[in-house]
Design a protein around this motif. Structure first.
Motif, PDB file in Angstrom:
ATOM      1  N   SER A  80       1.269  49.790  23.753  1.00 58.66           N
ATOM      2  CA  SER A  80       1.108  49.421  25.160  1.00 58.66           C
ATOM      3  C   SER A  80       2.079  48.297  25.510  1.00 58.66           C
ATOM      4  N   ARG A  81       2.354  48.166  26.799  1.00 53.34           N
ATOM      5  CA  ARG A  81       3.192  47.061  27.268  1.00 53.34           C
ATOM      6  C   ARG A  81       2.391  46.211  28.244  1.00 53.34           C
ATOM      7  N   VAL A  82       2.575  44.904  28.122  1.00 55.00           N
ATOM      8  CA  VAL A  82       1.830  43.938  28.935  1.00 55.00           C
ATOM      9  C   VAL A  82       2.821  42.964  29.563  1.00 55.00           C
ATOM     10  N   TRP A  83       2.678  42.745  30.872  1.00 58.18           N
ATOM     11  CA  TRP A  83       3.513  41.791  31.586  1.00 58.18           C
ATOM     12  C   TRP A  83       2.686  40.555  31.939  1.00 58.18           C
ATOM     13  N   PHE A  84       3.142  39.381  31.502  1.00 58.19           N
ATOM     14  CA  PHE A  84       2.513  38.112  31.864  1.00 58.19           C
ATOM     15  C   PHE A  84       3.243  37.520  33.070  1.00 58.19           C
ATOM     16  N   ARG A  85       2.489  36.926  33.958  1.00 57.39           N
ATOM     17  CA  ARG A  85       3.099  36.124  35.024  1.00 57.39           C
ATOM     18  C   ARG A  85       3.584  34.805  34.432  1.00 57.39           C
ATOM     19  N   ASP A  86       4.291  34.020  35.232  1.00 56.53           N
ATOM     20  CA  ASP A  86       4.677  32.687  34.793  1.00 56.53           C
ATOM     21  C   ASP A  86       3.411  31.835  34.651  1.00 56.53           C
ATOM     22  N   ILE A  87       3.298  31.140  33.543  1.00 56.35           N
ATOM     23  CA  ILE A  87       2.103  30.345  33.236  1.00 56.35           C
ATOM     24  C   ILE A  87       2.521  28.889  33.072  1.00 56.35           C
ATOM     25  N   SER A  88       1.858  27.996  33.776  1.00 57.95           N
ATOM     26  CA  SER A  88       2.206  26.580  33.703  1.00 57.95           C
ATOM     27  C   SER A  88       1.698  25.962  32.407  1.00 57.95           C
ATOM     28  N   GLU A  89       2.284  24.833  32.040  1.00 57.26           N
ATOM     29  CA  GLU A  89       1.844  24.137  30.827  1.00 57.26           C
ATOM     30  C   GLU A  89       0.387  23.700  30.939  1.00 57.26           C
ATOM     31  N   ALA A  90       0.004  23.286  32.141  1.00 59.78           N
ATOM     32  CA  ALA A  90      -1.394  22.873  32.342  1.00 59.78           C
ATOM     33  C   ALA A  90      -2.343  24.048  32.119  1.00 59.78           C
ATOM     34  N   GLU A  91      -1.957  25.226  32.584  1.00 57.08           N
ATOM     35  CA  GLU A  91      -2.788  26.416  32.372  1.00 57.08           C
ATOM     36  C   GLU A  91      -2.872  26.781  30.890  1.00 57.08           C
ATOM     37  N   ILE A  92      -1.746  26.643  30.188  1.00 57.69           N
ATOM     38  CA  ILE A  92      -1.722  26.949  28.764  1.00 57.69           C
ATOM     39  C   ILE A  92      -2.679  26.026  28.013  1.00 57.69           C
ATOM     40  N   LEU A  93      -2.617  24.738  28.310  1.00 51.14           N
ATOM     41  CA  LEU A  93      -3.494  23.770  27.652  1.00 51.14           C
ATOM     42  C   LEU A  93      -4.958  24.039  27.997  1.00 51.14           C
ATOM     43  N   ALA A  94      -5.226  24.347  29.255  1.00 51.22           N
ATOM     44  CA  ALA A  94      -6.605  24.613  29.679  1.00 51.22           C
ATOM     45  C   ALA A  94      -7.143  25.866  29.004  1.00 51.22           C
ATOM     46  N   TYR A  95      -6.285  26.870  28.842  1.00 51.11           N
ATOM     47  CA  TYR A  95      -6.724  28.106  28.183  1.00 51.11           C
ATOM     48  C   TYR A  95      -7.054  27.842  26.714  1.00 51.11           C
ATOM     49  N   TRP A  96      -6.224  27.047  26.044  1.00 54.24           N
ATOM     50  CA  TRP A  96      -6.512  26.707  24.652  1.00 54.24           C
ATOM     51  C   TRP A  96      -7.876  26.028  24.525  1.00 54.24           C
ATOM     52  N   GLU A  97      -8.207  25.180  25.470  1.00 48.83           N
ATOM     53  CA  GLU A  97      -9.472  24.438  25.433  1.00 48.83           C
ATOM     54  C   GLU A  97     -10.693  25.351  25.555  1.00 48.83           C
ATOM     55  N   THR A  98     -10.510  26.579  26.038  1.00 49.35           N
ATOM     56  CA  THR A  98     -11.643  27.504  26.138  1.00 49.35           C
ATOM     57  C   THR A  98     -12.041  28.068  24.768  1.00 49.35           C
ATOM     58  N   ASN A  99     -11.183  27.898  23.759  1.00 55.32           N
ATOM     59  CA  ASN A  99     -11.369  28.455  22.408  1.00 55.32           C
ATOM     60  C   ASN A  99     -11.199  29.968  22.346  1.00 55.32           C
ATOM     61  N   GLU A 100     -10.919  30.609  23.470  1.00 52.45           N
ATOM     62  CA  GLU A 100     -10.741  32.061  23.468  1.00 52.45           C
ATOM     63  C   GLU A 100      -9.543  32.514  22.627  1.00 52.45           C
ATOM     64  N   PRO A 101      -8.431  31.770  22.606  1.00 51.27           N
ATOM     65  CA  PRO A 101      -7.234  32.276  21.923  1.00 51.27           C
ATOM     66  C   PRO A 101      -7.279  32.244  20.400  1.00 51.27           C
ATOM     67  N   THR A 102      -8.202  31.504  19.809  1.00 51.49           N
ATOM     68  CA  THR A 102      -8.084  31.160  18.385  1.00 51.49           C
ATOM     69  C   THR A 102      -8.098  32.347  17.426  1.00 51.49           C
ATOM     70  N   ASP A 103      -8.834  33.402  17.731  1.00 48.72           N
ATOM     71  CA  ASP A 103      -8.947  34.518  16.775  1.00 48.72           C
ATOM     72  C   ASP A 103      -8.313  35.794  17.282  1.00 48.72           C
ATOM     73  N   LYS A 104      -7.332  35.655  18.173  1.00 47.29           N
ATOM     74  CA  LYS A 104      -6.757  36.850  18.800  1.00 47.29           C
ATOM     75  C   LYS A 104      -5.252  36.932  18.579  1.00 47.29           C
ATOM     76  N   ALA A 105      -4.782  38.134  18.270  1.00 48.15           N
ATOM     77  CA  ALA A 105      -3.346  38.365  18.135  1.00 48.15           C
ATOM     78  C   ALA A 105      -2.648  37.993  19.436  1.00 48.15           C
TER      79      ALA A 105
END
Length: 196
Positions: A129-154
């Protein structure tokens, strides 16, 4: 083997992933869960498609060795590919931030392989499959990490979670991006005689 036996054949999910369990339940399968523990290091110069197929096959084989030939062992492996590089699960916040800066505003590929082991035989299928990401700000990246959702995902994101906020569009299999391509899984089960 009779049809009655095949339709009630015990299915083992060789994964601890709650997403893969949820996807199997979506198609009416409630498997036993037996996570596989294997070395997931890619070989030098191993193509991404070869890697995910090998991982799915080795997970199924590892778990199949614990059972009789009567069970059906389902396993899968999913990788995010950017510029021909495999992006695995983020090791830590720094790795995640670097990964997401690269993914921001870009298209990447998600390869998801599924393997079925039963009666001493193995079958594999690959979803791309192909996935297109929009532009993501540094603040959004940091906030997403804080949700703990990314830790166990490819690739450090989940399409079925908050990570969906970054996705402009996809081409391919939603369930494959989530971690278990259901079309391919169904094809393997039906070829093995399992009645869905």
């Amino acid at each position: 083997m009779s049809e009655a036996h095949l339709s009630t054949q015990r299915i083992i999910l060789a994964s601890a992933s709650p997403r893969r369990l949820e996807l199997l339940r979506q198609i009416g399968i409630s498997p036993d869960v037996h996570p596989a523990h294997i070395d997931e290091t890619p070989f030098d110069d191993e193509a991404a498609a070869d890697y995910v197929i090998r991982m799915a096959r080795e997970k199924a084989a590892a778990v199949a060795s614990c059972y009789t030939a009567n069970e059906m062992i389902i396993s899968a492996d999913t990788s995010v590919i950017l510029d021909n590089r495999i992006l695995g699960k983020p090791r830590d916040a720094e790795d995640f931030i670097s990964m997401f800066i690269q993914l921001s505003g870009c298209m990447h590929e998600v390869l998801s392989a599924v393997s079925l082991a039963t009666d001493g035989r193995h079958g594999e299928m690959l979803s791309s499959s192909r996935v297109w990401f929009r532009d993501i700000s540094e603040a959004e990246i940091l906030a997403y990490w804080e949700t703990n959702e990314p830790t166990d995902k490819a690739g450090g994101y989940g399409i079925q979670g908050k990570g969906a906020l970054f996705i402009e569009k996809i081409e391919g299999s939603y369930s494959g991006i989530m971690g278990l391509p259901l079309y391919e899984t169904g094809q393997l089960l039906q070829r093995a005689g399992y009645k869905l």
